[in-house]
Design a protein around this motif. Structure first.
Motif, PDB file in Angstrom:
ATOM      1  N   ASP A 133       0.910   0.854 -10.913  1.00 19.00           N
ATOM      2  CA  ASP A 133       0.018   0.447  -9.832  1.00 19.00           C
ATOM      3  C   ASP A 133       0.412  -0.925  -9.315  1.00 19.00           C
ATOM      4  OD1 ASP A 133      -1.322   2.793  -9.817  1.00 19.00           O
ATOM      5  OD2 ASP A 133      -2.943   2.115 -11.124  1.00 19.00           O
ATOM      6  N   ALA A 134       0.943  -0.938  -8.123  1.00 19.64           N
ATOM      7  CA  ALA A 134       1.421  -2.187  -7.520  1.00 19.64           C
ATOM      8  C   ALA A 134       0.299  -2.871  -6.751  1.00 19.64           C
ATOM      9  CB  ALA A 134       2.576  -1.867  -6.571  1.00 19.64           C
ATOM     10  N   ASP A 135       0.400  -4.187  -6.620  1.00 21.52           N
ATOM     11  CA  ASP A 135      -0.529  -4.920  -5.761  1.00 21.52           C
ATOM     12  C   ASP A 135      -0.029  -4.829  -4.325  1.00 21.52           C
ATOM     13  OD1 ASP A 135      -2.015  -5.587  -7.924  1.00 21.52           O
ATOM     14  OD2 ASP A 135      -1.570  -7.734  -7.897  1.00 21.52           O
ATOM     15  N   VAL A 136      -0.967  -4.771  -3.394  1.00 19.27           N
ATOM     16  CA  VAL A 136      -0.589  -4.613  -1.984  1.00 19.27           C
ATOM     17  C   VAL A 136      -1.368  -5.596  -1.118  1.00 19.27           C
ATOM     18  CG1 VAL A 136      -0.430  -3.014  -0.034  1.00 19.27           C
ATOM     19  CG2 VAL A 136      -0.201  -2.127  -2.369  1.00 19.27           C
ATOM     20  N   ILE A 137      -0.646  -6.310  -0.283  1.00 22.93           N
ATOM     21  CA  ILE A 137      -1.286  -7.143   0.742  1.00 22.93           C
ATOM     22  C   ILE A 137      -1.079  -6.429   2.075  1.00 22.93           C
ATOM     23  CG2 ILE A 137      -1.288  -9.360   1.955  1.00 22.93           C
ATOM     24  CD1 ILE A 137       0.146 -10.565  -0.516  1.00 22.93           C
ATOM     25  N   VAL A 138      -2.170  -6.180   2.795  1.00 22.12           N
ATOM     26  CA  VAL A 138      -2.047  -5.613   4.142  1.00 22.12           C
ATOM     27  C   VAL A 138      -2.581  -6.648   5.115  1.00 22.12           C
ATOM     28  CG1 VAL A 138      -2.861  -3.832   5.736  1.00 22.12           C
ATOM     29  CG2 VAL A 138      -2.226  -3.199   3.405  1.00 22.12           C
ATOM     30  N   GLY A 139      -1.772  -6.979   6.105  1.00 15.91           N
ATOM     31  CA  GLY A 139      -2.190  -7.970   7.093  1.00 15.91           C
ATOM     32  C   GLY A 139      -2.130  -7.403   8.501  1.00 15.91           C
ATOM     33  N   ALA A 140      -3.044  -7.842   9.333  1.00 16.51           N
ATOM     34  CA  ALA A 140      -3.025  -7.438  10.748  1.00 16.51           C
ATOM     35  C   ALA A 140      -3.685  -8.562  11.543  1.00 16.51           C
ATOM     36  CB  ALA A 140      -3.763  -6.128  10.947  1.00 16.51           C
ATOM     37  N   VAL A 155      -4.189   4.295  -3.998  1.00 14.02           N
ATOM     38  CA  VAL A 155      -2.941   4.282  -4.769  1.00 14.02           C
ATOM     39  C   VAL A 155      -2.512   2.879  -5.227  1.00 14.02           C
ATOM     40  CG1 VAL A 155      -2.047   6.432  -3.784  1.00 14.02           C
ATOM     41  CG2 VAL A 155      -1.552   4.276  -2.622  1.00 14.02           C
ATOM     42  N   ALA A 156      -3.141   1.841  -4.672  1.00 15.59           N
ATOM     43  CA  ALA A 156      -2.736   0.472  -5.025  1.00 15.59           C
ATOM     44  C   ALA A 156      -3.460  -0.002  -6.284  1.00 15.59           C
ATOM     45  CB  ALA A 156      -3.056  -0.467  -3.867  1.00 15.59           C
ATOM     46  N   GLY A 157      -2.827  -0.932  -7.005  1.00 17.04           N
ATOM     47  CA  GLY A 157      -3.509  -1.573  -8.126  1.00 17.04           C
ATOM     48  C   GLY A 157      -4.634  -2.422  -7.563  1.00 17.04           C
ATOM     49  N   ASN A 158      -4.257  -3.469  -6.833  1.00 16.62           N
ATOM     50  CA  ASN A 158      -5.220  -4.303  -6.109  1.00 16.62           C
ATOM     51  C   ASN A 158      -4.793  -4.325  -4.654  1.00 16.62           C
ATOM     52  OD1 ASN A 158      -6.817  -5.532  -8.381  1.00 16.62           O
ATOM     53  ND2 ASN A 158      -4.752  -6.148  -8.980  1.00 16.62           N
ATOM     54  N   LEU A 159      -5.769  -4.185  -3.767  1.00 23.45           N
ATOM     55  CA  LEU A 159      -5.466  -4.226  -2.334  1.00 23.45           C
ATOM     56  C   LEU A 159      -6.089  -5.481  -1.736  1.00 23.45           C
ATOM     57  CD1 LEU A 159      -4.420  -2.917   0.293  1.00 23.45           C
ATOM     58  CD2 LEU A 159      -6.555  -1.629   0.411  1.00 23.45           C
ATOM     59  N   TYR A 160      -5.275  -6.304  -1.099  1.00 23.39           N
ATOM     60  CA  TYR A 160      -5.755  -7.535  -0.470  1.00 23.39           C
ATOM     61  C   TYR A 160      -5.555  -7.391   1.032  1.00 23.39           C
ATOM     62  CZ  TYR A 160      -4.921  -9.046  -5.259  1.00 23.39           C
ATOM     63  OH  TYR A 160      -4.894  -9.133  -6.623  1.00 23.39           O
ATOM     64  N   ILE A 161      -6.652  -7.434   1.754  1.00 18.57           N
ATOM     65  CA  ILE A 161      -6.547  -7.308   3.214  1.00 18.57           C
ATOM     66  C   ILE A 161      -6.743  -8.680   3.831  1.00 18.57           C
ATOM     67  CG2 ILE A 161      -7.617  -6.267   5.258  1.00 18.57           C
ATOM     68  CD1 ILE A 161      -7.614  -3.757   3.838  1.00 18.57           C
TER      69      ILE A 161
END
Ligand code: FES
Length: 280
Positions: A133-140, A155-161
């Motif tokens: 489980d990977a960490d994911v940063i999503v930016g917009a 599906v993400a370990g931690n999701l940071y928006i």
């Protein structure tokens, strides 16, 4: 012909399509792309694969109209079809062929910018399906431009928006989130950054500071997609590489970003497009 089974607008500027393409679905891996052509007169448009279902024989693509052809794609409905849907092209993401047990010892960070969330999704999903489980940063820029949030969350370990205007999640650029996570004590062993070129460049400058090896997915203009025309040339570690056959993923710390951005600008001009037409 490749039938469109589902056509959906994810937000004001981003579209998702599920396309019947059993052979592509059977062989594709995260990181690869396809080249789509609507009809005989259509341009060949490279699009990254957002998802695939080997059993159903479908491939999901996500795109943002940026020219005449993708504007036409945006008007297509379920039951319409593409004349060509060629792929899978390019190399799969490096981890696909790595030792799984070694990979499980790593802490991987994905950084997705805007529509770049689409190619990040199958990578994070693949890892999740293999017990990582990977960490994911999503930016917009704004809340409305965040895509695939629910899918990524699953599906993400931690999701940071994060949004540039602070309208959703954290506030500020993705690079600020990288800084914050490292400051909080996260120790990442590799990073994968996919999004606008300028975002990938600054992610690489940030991860270099922390000595986190970083992979980026280059999306230069492509013509043939087979390494013949030279349109997708990028310089990596002083060597000429072709994104369509050597990539699209490369070591972000070795990319000549200034040159890559200059080439992108050049091909945005009409002259550049005309030049490419001549080469076709
Ligand atoms: Fe890569 Fe032509 S598109 S060499």
């Amino acid at each position: 012909m490749y039938k469109i089974l589902k056509a959906e607008k994810l937000n004001e500027i981003v579209y998702l399509m599920e396309v019947e393409a059993p052979m592509v679905a059977k062989h594709c891996e995260p990181g690869q792309f396809i080249i789509v052509k609507l009809d005989d007169a259509g341009e060949r448009i490279p699009l990254t694969i957002c998802d695939y279902d080997r059993e159903a024989g479908t491939v999901t693509i996500v795109f943002q109209p940026i020219g005449a052809s993708t504007e036409k794609f945006a008007k297509l409905q379920a039951k319409d079809a593409f004349e060509d849907f060629v792929g899978p092209l390019g190399c799969p993401s490096e981890f696909v062929h790595e030792d799984l047990e070694e990979l499980k010892k790593e802490k991987i960070l994905f950084v997705a910018g805007g529509v770049g969330t689409a190619p990040v999704y199958p990578q994070v999903k693949w890892l999740h399906e293999h017990g990582i489980d990977a960490d994911v940063i999503v930016g917009a820029k704004t809340k409305d431009l965040i895509i695939l949030e629910k899918e990524m969350e699953a599906v993400a370990g931690n999701l940071y928006i994060t949004t540039d205007d602070g309208s959703y999640g954290r506030s500020g650029m993705v690079t600020k989130v990288i800084d914050d996570l490292v400051a909080e004590g996260k120790k990442y062993t590799r990073c994968v950054a996919i999004g606008p070129m300028i975002m990938m460049k600054f992610c690489c400058l940030t991860t270099k500071k922390y000595e986190i090896p970083t992979i980026v997915s280059m999306n230069p203009i492509m013509v043939d997609g087979t390494g013949m025309c030279g349109a997708c040339r990028v310089i990596v570690g002083g060597e000429v590489k072709f994104a369509c056959v050597d990539g699209p993923e490369f070591d972000g710390h070795l990319i000549d970003w200034d040159l890559a951005m200059k080439r992108q600008q050049m091909y945005k001009t009409e002259e550049g497009r005309a030049l490419l037409k001549e080469r076709e």
